[in-house]
Design a protein around this motif. Structure first.
Motif, PDB file in Angstrom:
ATOM      1  N   ASP A   1       0.868  -1.221   0.069  1.00  0.00           N
ATOM      2  CA  ASP A   1      -0.103   0.224   0.019  1.00  0.00           C
ATOM      3  C   ASP A   1       0.808   1.227   0.135  1.00  0.00           C
ATOM      4  OD1 ASP A   1      -2.358  -1.478   0.268  1.00  0.00           O
ATOM      5  OD2 ASP A   1      -2.113  -1.768   2.243  1.00  0.00           O
ATOM      6  N   ASP A   2       2.189   1.052  -0.129  1.00  0.00           N
ATOM      7  CA  ASP A   2       3.190   2.431   0.075  1.00  0.00           C
ATOM      8  C   ASP A   2       3.875   2.455  -1.256  1.00  0.00           C
ATOM      9  OD1 ASP A   2       2.959   2.572   3.089  1.00  0.00           O
ATOM     10  OD2 ASP A   2       3.502   0.547   2.985  1.00  0.00           O
ATOM     11  N   THR A   3       4.367   3.661  -1.589  1.00  0.00           N
ATOM     12  CA  THR A   3       4.693   4.120  -2.689  1.00  0.00           C
ATOM     13  C   THR A   3       6.173   4.999  -2.216  1.00  0.00           C
ATOM     14  OG1 THR A   3       2.798   4.614  -3.701  1.00  0.00           O
ATOM     15  CG2 THR A   3       4.361   5.593  -4.732  1.00  0.00           C
ATOM     16  N   LEU A   4       7.052   4.710  -3.213  1.00  0.00           N
ATOM     17  CA  LEU A   4       8.252   5.484  -3.098  1.00  0.00           C
ATOM     18  C   LEU A   4       8.761   5.893  -4.337  1.00  0.00           C
ATOM     19  CD1 LEU A   4      10.570   3.305  -4.289  1.00  0.00           C
ATOM     20  CD2 LEU A   4      10.461   2.210  -2.011  1.00  0.00           C
ATOM     21  N   SER A   5       9.642   6.895  -4.403  1.00  0.00           N
ATOM     22  CA  SER A   5      10.106   7.521  -5.679  1.00  0.00           C
ATOM     23  C   SER A   5      11.825   7.368  -5.582  1.00  0.00           C
ATOM     24  CB  SER A   5       9.956   8.840  -5.795  1.00  0.00           C
ATOM     25  OG  SER A   5       8.557   9.076  -6.043  1.00  0.00           O
ATOM     26  N   LEU A   6      12.452   6.786  -6.582  1.00  0.00           N
ATOM     27  CA  LEU A   6      13.851   6.746  -6.843  1.00  0.00           C
ATOM     28  C   LEU A   6      14.382   6.914  -8.120  1.00  0.00           C
ATOM     29  CD1 LEU A   6      14.391   3.442  -4.680  1.00  0.00           C
ATOM     30  CD2 LEU A   6      15.517   5.675  -3.909  1.00  0.00           C
ATOM     31  N   SER A   7      15.669   7.247  -8.160  1.00  0.00           N
ATOM     32  CA  SER A   7      16.457   7.090  -9.798  1.00  0.00           C
ATOM     33  C   SER A   7      17.484   6.342  -9.544  1.00  0.00           C
ATOM     34  CB  SER A   7      16.774   8.460  -9.913  1.00  0.00           C
ATOM     35  OG  SER A   7      17.592   8.461 -11.115  1.00  0.00           O
ATOM     36  N   ASP A   8      18.017   5.566 -10.442  1.00  0.00           N
ATOM     37  CA  ASP A   8      18.980   4.338 -10.544  1.00  0.00           C
ATOM     38  C   ASP A   8      20.097   5.155 -11.160  1.00  0.00           C
ATOM     39  OD1 ASP A   8      17.325   2.591  -9.349  1.00  0.00           O
ATOM     40  OD2 ASP A   8      16.843   1.445 -11.197  1.00  0.00           O
ATOM     41  N   ARG A   9      21.071   5.690 -10.540  1.00  0.00           N
ATOM     42  CA  ARG A   9      22.289   6.258 -10.991  1.00  0.00           C
ATOM     43  C   ARG A   9      23.277   5.662 -11.468  1.00  0.00           C
ATOM     44  NH1 ARG A   9      20.205   9.521  -6.665  1.00  0.00           N
ATOM     45  NH2 ARG A   9      19.473  11.589  -7.228  1.00  0.00           N
ATOM     46  N   LYS A  10      24.009   5.866 -12.425  1.00  0.00           N
ATOM     47  CA  LYS A  10      25.277   5.185 -13.063  1.00  0.00           C
ATOM     48  C   LYS A  10      26.384   5.173 -11.803  1.00  0.00           C
ATOM     49  CE  LYS A  10      25.852   7.318 -16.789  1.00  0.00           C
ATOM     50  NZ  LYS A  10      25.044   8.299 -16.885  1.00  0.00           N
ATOM     51  N   MET A  11      27.281   4.621 -11.709  1.00  0.00           N
ATOM     52  CA  MET A  11      28.531   4.722 -10.915  1.00  0.00           C
ATOM     53  C   MET A  11      29.353   5.842 -11.223  1.00  0.00           C
ATOM     54  SD  MET A  11      29.909   3.243  -8.188  1.00  0.00           S
ATOM     55  CE  MET A  11      29.136   1.685  -8.315  1.00  0.00           C
TER      56      MET A  11
END
Length: 270
Positions: free
Chosen positions: A207-217
């Motif tokens: 029931d929960d939501t999160l926001s992310l970005s997958d960055r390069k090394m």
């Protein structure tokens, strides 16, 4: 505005998720989503990663990145429930400080440290924002599985550099970007997304939501250089002893034997 849906099999650490929705980067909306996530069921959904562990199968006890902390002024970015501050507080630093975007997490940290006879200066604020932290002050700043939540990596590293004394140390860990691209399928590892895709996305975990970005090394390394850091050490190997000791035969553990799932960087302010 939502752009498209796609598969993001590894949201953070070893946690799995289904469909994610790529979104425009809106700092305020992302802060609101993630602070609500951690104010409510964040720990229940993702658990807590804390020292002496930097993440899955990587430990401070093996790598000794902090060295002697007695008498040092230490700040944690993204202090969560306070376990890492407790770990370092028991090693007699001069001062402990912590920040977190979640008021609930700050309260948990304060309660834990009080119960252990420890204290820290705690500030509830996004890591990107100027929040009253003293400049040219800290000997060590660290972050365990929190830096990846920032909406402004370069700005965050620049602020962290401003808080450190000259020659001060910055240590942080996060989910390895390769791990975020690869999923276990039928006893094989398969790429499920482009390593170069750094778009922001939201994903529902129950029931929960999160926001992310997958960055390069390279994004992390270049942002450190721009902020005036030099890298002293990078760790991305899984600890075979930890893998063997836990006797874990899950797909995640099998994956950790084949590719990095956590990375840690120790950098120093020039």
């Amino acid at each position: 505005m939502d752009k498209q849906a796609n598969s993001r099999t590894n949201v953070i650490g070893g946690s799995e998720a289904g469909v994610a929705v790529t979104v425009e980067m809106d700092k305020e909306a992302i802060h609101q989503t993630n602070s609500l996530f951690w104010d409510t069921k964040g720990n229940e959904v993702l658990g807590a990663t804390a020292l002496p562990m930097y993440g899955a199968f990587v430990s401070e006890e093996k790598h000794q990145l902090f060295g002697e902390v007695s008498g040092k002024k230490i700040l944690e970015i993204g202090c969560g429930s306070g376990q890492s501050l407790q770990y370092l507080g028991e090693r007699k630093p001069a001062e402990l400080w912590g920040t977190d975007i979640s008021e609930n997490q700050i309260n948990k940290t304060r309660q834990l440290l009080t119960e252990r006879g420890l204290s820290a200066e705690l500030i509830c604020a996004p890591m990107e924002d100027k929040c009253g932290l003293p400049e040219d002050y800290f000997d060590i700043i660290y972050s365990v599985y929190a830096i990846g939540w920032t909406t402004d990596l370069e700005g965050t590293f620049s602020r962290i550099a401003s808080y450190l004394n000259k020659d001060g140390v910055f240590i942080f860990s996060w989910s390895h970007p390769i791990h975020k691209c690869v999923a276990a399928e039928k006893n094989t590892l398969a790429f499920k997304k482009s390593y170069f895709d750094e778009s922001w996305y939201t994903v529902a975990l129950g029931d929960d939501t999160l926001s992310l970005s997958d960055r390069k090394m390279s994004t992390y390394i270049n942002a450190l250089a721009k902020a005036g850091f030099i890298i002293e050490k990078m760790v991305e190997e899984s600890d075979d002893d930890l893998l063997e000791a836990q006797g874990d035969s899950s797909d995640f553990a099998k994956k950790a034997r084949m590719l990095p799932v956590t990375f840690v960087i120790k950098a120093r302010k020039l």
